[in-house]
Design a protein around this motif. Structure first.
Motif, PDB file in Angstrom:
ATOM      1  N   UNK A 206       0.804  -1.225   0.000  1.00 19.39           N
ATOM      2  CA  UNK A 206       0.000   0.000   0.000  1.00 19.39           C
ATOM      3  C   UNK A 206       0.837   1.277   0.000  1.00 19.39           C
ATOM      4  N   UNK A 207       1.988   1.222   0.658  1.00 15.25           N
ATOM      5  CA  UNK A 207       2.771   2.454   0.820  1.00 15.25           C
ATOM      6  C   UNK A 207       3.990   2.525  -0.092  1.00 15.25           C
ATOM      7  N   UNK A 208       4.445   1.377  -0.591  1.00 11.74           N
ATOM      8  CA  UNK A 208       5.668   1.349  -1.385  1.00 11.74           C
ATOM      9  C   UNK A 208       6.918   1.467  -0.535  1.00 11.74           C
ATOM     10  N   UNK A 209       6.751   1.498   0.795  1.00 10.79           N
ATOM     11  CA  UNK A 209       7.897   1.600   1.702  1.00 10.79           C
ATOM     12  C   UNK A 209       8.561   0.237   1.890  1.00 10.79           C
ATOM     13  N   UNK A 248     -12.169  -1.747   5.562  1.00  8.91           N
ATOM     14  CA  UNK A 248     -10.730  -1.995   5.416  1.00  8.91           C
ATOM     15  C   UNK A 248     -10.111  -1.233   4.242  1.00  8.91           C
ATOM     16  N   UNK A 249     -10.868  -1.045   3.180  1.00  9.31           N
ATOM     17  CA  UNK A 249     -10.323  -0.276   2.057  1.00  9.31           C
ATOM     18  C   UNK A 249      -9.989   1.153   2.491  1.00  9.31           C
ATOM     19  N   UNK A 250     -10.860   1.701   3.333  1.00  8.28           N
ATOM     20  CA  UNK A 250     -10.619   3.046   3.852  1.00  8.28           C
ATOM     21  C   UNK A 250      -9.415   3.042   4.796  1.00  8.28           C
ATOM     22  N   UNK A 251      -9.313   1.978   5.612  1.00  3.44           N
ATOM     23  CA  UNK A 251      -8.160   1.847   6.500  1.00  3.44           C
ATOM     24  C   UNK A 251      -6.854   1.801   5.726  1.00  3.44           C
ATOM     25  N   UNK A 252      -6.862   1.065   4.614  1.00  2.00           N
ATOM     26  CA  UNK A 252      -5.662   0.992   3.767  1.00  2.00           C
ATOM     27  C   UNK A 252      -5.340   2.358   3.150  1.00  2.00           C
ATOM     28  N   UNK A 311     -13.659   5.166   1.287  1.00  2.00           N
ATOM     29  CA  UNK A 311     -13.511   4.595  -0.049  1.00  2.00           C
ATOM     30  C   UNK A 311     -14.841   4.043  -0.540  1.00  2.00           C
ATOM     31  N   UNK A 312     -15.083   4.200  -1.830  1.00  2.00           N
ATOM     32  CA  UNK A 312     -16.377   3.828  -2.426  1.00  2.00           C
ATOM     33  C   UNK A 312     -16.773   2.389  -2.126  1.00  2.00           C
ATOM     34  N   UNK A 323     -15.903  10.522   6.772  1.00  2.00           N
ATOM     35  CA  UNK A 323     -14.520  11.005   6.769  1.00  2.00           C
ATOM     36  C   UNK A 323     -13.716  10.312   7.872  1.00  2.00           C
ATOM     37  N   UNK A 324     -12.524   9.819   7.508  1.00  2.00           N
ATOM     38  CA  UNK A 324     -11.611   9.195   8.477  1.00  2.00           C
ATOM     39  C   UNK A 324     -10.598  10.238   8.938  1.00  2.00           C
ATOM     40  N   UNK A 325     -10.388  10.289  10.246  1.00  2.00           N
ATOM     41  CA  UNK A 325      -9.418  11.224  10.821  1.00  2.00           C
ATOM     42  C   UNK A 325      -8.432  10.428  11.680  1.00  2.00           C
TER      43      UNK A 325
END
Length: 365
Positions: A206-209, A248-252, A311-312, A323-325
């Motif tokens: 997800x992050x490319x890290x 979970x999609x929103x969490x990612x 996320x949709x 909204x996620x904060x």
């Protein structure tokens, strides 16, 4: 008179023979002592090489070069079996001969040596002859000693030394070479652990890290250019709630956005990895903890000011996206060059994991 002269000559000859034997004995003693000193020096150089901040492959190559230099070996090759194939870890032989060298285990002349874990010495008698394993070459090697390598009774490969002269190893001290072989095995055993760490490094989906393992290989070499560095671990403390309430999609997406904020604001000389799950590590190379206070305060504010739309895929039909904060908890400590970096990160992880779920601050430990 003649008899007396003869007796005197005999006495002189006997004395010279005894003296000659004594000199040879002293030379042999000196030679053995010198070889032992060389072996101790080689062992010390092995240990120094193992402790260097270089890759596992670079270490084994340097060890092979030490052998070539200290023991005046024409050719030296270390081949290791990784469970699937034989790989040349180090050699000073031209690459065109590597296929032959990595397949010596299949040569009939060396099979008994591998099965019995004993060295094998082969040589030619004349310049025009070639060694049994040589297919297309004639002039390179005329003598060879083959040493199978075992770790805890498990066969892991072999070490072969070669010379361009016939019978060049006839009088070599095999005891010393056995000690060298055991030192090679010890070095491979130690380096193998580093090699495993370096090869399991992955890029996070997800992050490319880089993953946590990067810290203990290439990352550590980068960090250890400095005597001290500030190590910062932060955790998205409400990621479980976000996953459960918004999906979970929103969490990612939250994890991705958080990593983007940090990556866009830190220098390329610093190390930033996804440590595990919602935990991340930033190592500020050469900076003390006081020197990162303003940056950490600012980056924490930026991360917690993010407003990430649901996320949709996680929005139920007929409902509006929420909204996620994210909420962030941070722990900072000092890493000292030469100490266990994994111990430093574990200390931070234990602190953050033991904190109350609602905690959201910067902690210096």
């Amino acid at each position: 008179m003649i008899i007396a002269i003869i007796i005197l000559l005999v006495v002189i000859i006997v004395f010279l023979m005894l003296y000659n034997m004594s000199v040879h004995k002293k030379i042999d003693t000196f030679s053995n002592l010198n070889q032992k000193i060389v072996s101790l020096n080689v062992l010390q150089e092995f240990m120094d090489t193992i402790s260097e901040e270089t890759t596992a492959n670079e270490k084994i190559k340097k060890i092979n070069n030490i052998l070539i230099e200290k023991y005046d070996i024409k050719y030296s090759t270390i081949v290791v079996y990784n469970g699937a194939e034989y790989n040349i870890k180090a050699t000073n032989v031209e690459e065109k001969h590597w296929d032959t060298l990595r397949n010596l285990h299949s040569e009939q002349i060396f099979k008994d040596s591998i099965e019995t874990a004993t060295p094998k010495y082969i040589t030619v008698d004349k310049e025009g002859e070639r060694l049994p394993y040589q297919k297309m070459e004639f002039g390179r090697a005329k003598s060879a000693m083959f040493f199978p390598l075992y770790i805890d009774n498990v066969y892991i490969g072999y070490w072969i030394i070669e010379s361009g002269k016939p019978h060049d190893f006839d009088n070599i001290d095999t005891t010393i070479l056995e000690v060298v072989k055991n030192n090679i095995i010890s070095a491979i055993k130690t380096i193998e652990k580093q090699d495993i760490v370096e090869n399991i490094v992955r890029d996070d989906e997800f992050t490319g890290l880089k993953s946590e393992e990067y810290l203990y290989g290439e990352g550590k070499r980068k960090i250890d250019q400095y005597d001290t560095s500030a190590v910062c671990m932060f955790k998205i403390t409400n990621i479980v709630d976000i996953n459960e309430t918004l999906g979970r999609h929103t969490g990612n997406q939250v994890i991705t956005k958080i990593s983007d904020v940090v990556r866009q604001n830190i220098s390329a000389e610093y190390v930033f990895v996804r440590y595990m799950g919602p935990k991340f590590v930033i190592i500020f190379s050469g900076i003390d903890t006081e020197g990162v206070t303003n940056f950490i305060t600012d980056i924490k504010e930026k991360m917690e000011n993010l407003k990430i739309q649901q996320v949709e895929e996680d929005v139920y039909e007929g409902e509006e996206p929420e909204i996620a904060r994210p909420k962030i908890n941070i722990a900072v400590t000092t890493y000292y060059k030469g100490t266990a970096l994994e111990g430093t990160t574990k200390k931070l992880e234990n602190y953050i994991d033991a904190a109350k779920p609602e905690e959201s601050q910067i902690n210096y430990i």
